[in-house]
Design a protein around this motif. Sequence first.
Motif, PDB file in Angstrom:
ATOM      1  N   SER A 264       0.847  -1.187   0.000  1.00  0.00           N
ATOM      2  CA  SER A 264       0.000   0.000   0.000  1.00  0.00           C
ATOM      3  C   SER A 264       0.880   1.233   0.000  1.00  0.00           C
ATOM      4  O   SER A 264       1.951   1.244   0.568  1.00  0.00           O
ATOM      5  N   ALA A 265       0.399   2.276  -0.673  1.00  0.00           N
ATOM      6  CA  ALA A 265       1.187   3.495  -0.764  1.00  0.00           C
ATOM      7  C   ALA A 265       1.218   4.208   0.574  1.00  0.00           C
ATOM      8  O   ALA A 265       0.183   4.443   1.190  1.00  0.00           O
ATOM      9  N   PRO A 266       2.401   4.546   1.083  1.00  0.00           N
ATOM     10  CA  PRO A 266       2.497   5.247   2.358  1.00  0.00           C
ATOM     11  C   PRO A 266       1.835   6.609   2.284  1.00  0.00           C
ATOM     12  O   PRO A 266       1.798   7.233   1.228  1.00  0.00           O
ATOM     13  N   ALA A 267       1.314   7.039   3.410  1.00  0.00           N
ATOM     14  CA  ALA A 267       0.702   8.364   3.452  1.00  0.00           C
ATOM     15  C   ALA A 267       1.790   9.413   3.552  1.00  0.00           C
ATOM     16  O   ALA A 267       2.915   9.141   3.930  1.00  0.00           O
ATOM     17  N   GLY A 268       1.449  10.624   3.179  1.00  0.00           N
ATOM     18  CA  GLY A 268       2.383  11.723   3.370  1.00  0.00           C
ATOM     19  C   GLY A 268       3.125  12.136   2.131  1.00  0.00           C
ATOM     20  O   GLY A 268       4.072  12.891   2.177  1.00  0.00           O
ATOM     21  N   GLY A 269       2.727  11.649   0.942  1.00  0.00           N
ATOM     22  CA  GLY A 269       3.356  12.105  -0.286  1.00  0.00           C
ATOM     23  C   GLY A 269       4.709  11.467  -0.495  1.00  0.00           C
ATOM     24  O   GLY A 269       5.018  10.417   0.012  1.00  0.00           O
ATOM     25  N   GLY A 270       5.565  12.134  -1.278  1.00  0.00           N
ATOM     26  CA  GLY A 270       6.876  11.600  -1.583  1.00  0.00           C
ATOM     27  C   GLY A 270       6.897  10.823  -2.876  1.00  0.00           C
ATOM     28  O   GLY A 270       7.893  10.225  -3.235  1.00  0.00           O
ATOM     29  N   GLY A 271       5.787  10.835  -3.626  1.00  0.00           N
ATOM     30  CA  GLY A 271       5.748  10.174  -4.918  1.00  0.00           C
ATOM     31  C   GLY A 271       5.383   8.708  -4.863  1.00  0.00           C
ATOM     32  O   GLY A 271       5.195   8.081  -5.892  1.00  0.00           O
ATOM     33  N   GLU A 272       5.280   8.120  -3.658  1.00  0.00           N
ATOM     34  CA  GLU A 272       5.012   6.688  -3.574  1.00  0.00           C
ATOM     35  C   GLU A 272       3.654   6.329  -4.165  1.00  0.00           C
ATOM     36  O   GLU A 272       3.460   5.246  -4.692  1.00  0.00           O
ATOM     37  N   GLY A 273       2.676   7.247  -4.053  1.00  0.00           N
ATOM     38  CA  GLY A 273       1.351   6.979  -4.573  1.00  0.00           C
ATOM     39  C   GLY A 273       1.324   6.832  -6.073  1.00  0.00           C
ATOM     40  O   GLY A 273       0.420   6.220  -6.625  1.00  0.00           O
ATOM     41  N   ALA A 274       2.317   7.401  -6.768  1.00  0.00           N
ATOM     42  CA  ALA A 274       2.393   7.309  -8.217  1.00  0.00           C
ATOM     43  C   ALA A 274       3.410   6.281  -8.672  1.00  0.00           C
ATOM     44  O   ALA A 274       3.692   6.171  -9.858  1.00  0.00           O
ATOM     45  N   ASP A 275       3.978   5.511  -7.746  1.00  0.00           N
ATOM     46  CA  ASP A 275       4.999   4.518  -8.071  1.00  0.00           C
ATOM     47  C   ASP A 275       4.405   3.449  -8.985  1.00  0.00           C
ATOM     48  O   ASP A 275       3.480   2.740  -8.606  1.00  0.00           O
ATOM     49  N   PRO A 276       4.939   3.285 -10.216  1.00  0.00           N
ATOM     50  CA  PRO A 276       4.381   2.311 -11.159  1.00  0.00           C
ATOM     51  C   PRO A 276       4.396   0.882 -10.649  1.00  0.00           C
ATOM     52  O   PRO A 276       3.464   0.120 -10.915  1.00  0.00           O
ATOM     53  N   SER A 277       5.430   0.470  -9.910  1.00  0.00           N
ATOM     54  CA  SER A 277       5.526  -0.913  -9.463  1.00  0.00           C
ATOM     55  C   SER A 277       4.342  -1.308  -8.590  1.00  0.00           C
ATOM     56  O   SER A 277       3.845  -2.432  -8.666  1.00  0.00           O
ATOM     57  N   ALA A 278       3.870  -0.394  -7.754  1.00  0.00           N
ATOM     58  CA  ALA A 278       2.727  -0.691  -6.893  1.00  0.00           C
ATOM     59  C   ALA A 278       1.426  -0.655  -7.686  1.00  0.00           C
ATOM     60  O   ALA A 278       0.554  -1.518  -7.522  1.00  0.00           O
ATOM     61  N   LYS A 279       1.280   0.333  -8.567  1.00  0.00           N
ATOM     62  CA  LYS A 279       0.040   0.480  -9.325  1.00  0.00           C
ATOM     63  C   LYS A 279      -0.180  -0.664 -10.302  1.00  0.00           C
ATOM     64  O   LYS A 279      -1.278  -1.223 -10.397  1.00  0.00           O
ATOM     65  N   LEU A 280       0.867  -1.054 -11.023  1.00  0.00           N
ATOM     66  CA  LEU A 280       0.719  -2.098 -12.023  1.00  0.00           C
ATOM     67  C   LEU A 280       0.451  -3.461 -11.402  1.00  0.00           C
ATOM     68  O   LEU A 280      -0.068  -4.365 -12.056  1.00  0.00           O
TER      69      LEU A 280
END
Length: 409
Positions: free
Chosen positions: A79-95
Amino acid sequence: MAAQRKASRYIVPVAVAGVAAATIGLVPALAAAGDPDLPNVTAQQLIEKIAASDTQTVSGTVTIGTDLGLPSIAGLLPSAPAGGGGEGADPSAKLTELISGSHTLRVAADGPDRQKLTILDGSDEYTLVHNGADVWAYDSKSNEVVHEKDAAAGKGAGKDRKAEKAPKGMPATPKELADEVLKAAGDTTSISVGGTAKVAGRDAYQLVIKPKQAGSMVESVKIAVDASTGTPLKFTLASVDGGKPVLDAGFTKVDFGKPDASAFDFKAPKGAKVTEGAADKAGKAGKFGKDGKFGEHGPVPGMEKGFGGPLGSLMGGAGEGGKNHPEVIGEGWTAIAKLDTGAKAPKTEEAPKEMQGFLDGLGDKVSGKFGSGTVFKTKIVNALMTDDGRVYVGAVTPQALVDAANAGK
């Protein structure tokens, strides 16, 4: 050492899920309606047509449907960590989300230097854009953007790539490639043309690939090939278990014209959090997150020391136990990998809480001359882990795994 052995008990079912999920990497492309009247072609001619295809430009809509026969794994995904830092847009997690359920994508490509992929999820969108030396990822839900530089791309890179020659010894023409494919199929595989189809409004041939060997979980692989361009339009992987295909992916709309250059422009939306060079930062933290964390659930069992731990051992990696390389039993569609882990079979009640339901949905107790153990099942890849720690894994039926264990192989 004891703690590592205990952790390694849970690697097999998770690894089985991962191997099965990897079949998503076979995706090229979807929909059908009507059977067009096309000139007859042989399987060799159709393979030659695919090999000769040089589609550089395309745009359209793709749908992907995946049914691995797995229980819900939502709670196990990063799950994408809260607080920004680009993790929410990380392709490896989304794909990773594409390994289950149904998804709709918009795609566009203009040669090797310009591609765009948008994953539509209700009102949310996730976009990947490669334009020359720039790679952008944007997640509308978190309103985050990741920007990377592609040092290998840029002006003229596409021309250089097209000029690359095939490695020495590789087939140099479509006919030679088709000959090699059919030769490799040998006595284990049937390759034929299964009629025609309408895919995304285009006439297509159906290339059908089937195992000749009994015991494979694969019922068939079907590839719809555009009759004009030779481009694969639809890919379907079916299991002998029946039901929905393991993977059904392809175009519902397609256009082989050159997309407008503006399609690959990207500008970060107002107020979006933009992270530069996030891939380098993620690499330092480890693929599964900082300190080996897997989403919110702590270290991945067996990955506490990266690929040097028990999972690395199971996969034949370096580090502790890395000397344990799998033994391959059989060949072709019914090949089975065998490994002696030295770890006792997993007990569901001892697994992490968030994994217990997942393991219950995967495992069946079995017994035979080999003793007893648990078969972890999906619709395409199965694994038998005996109580004394032997592991048999393959795209074969559970019975084929039990037979291999009973034979003492």
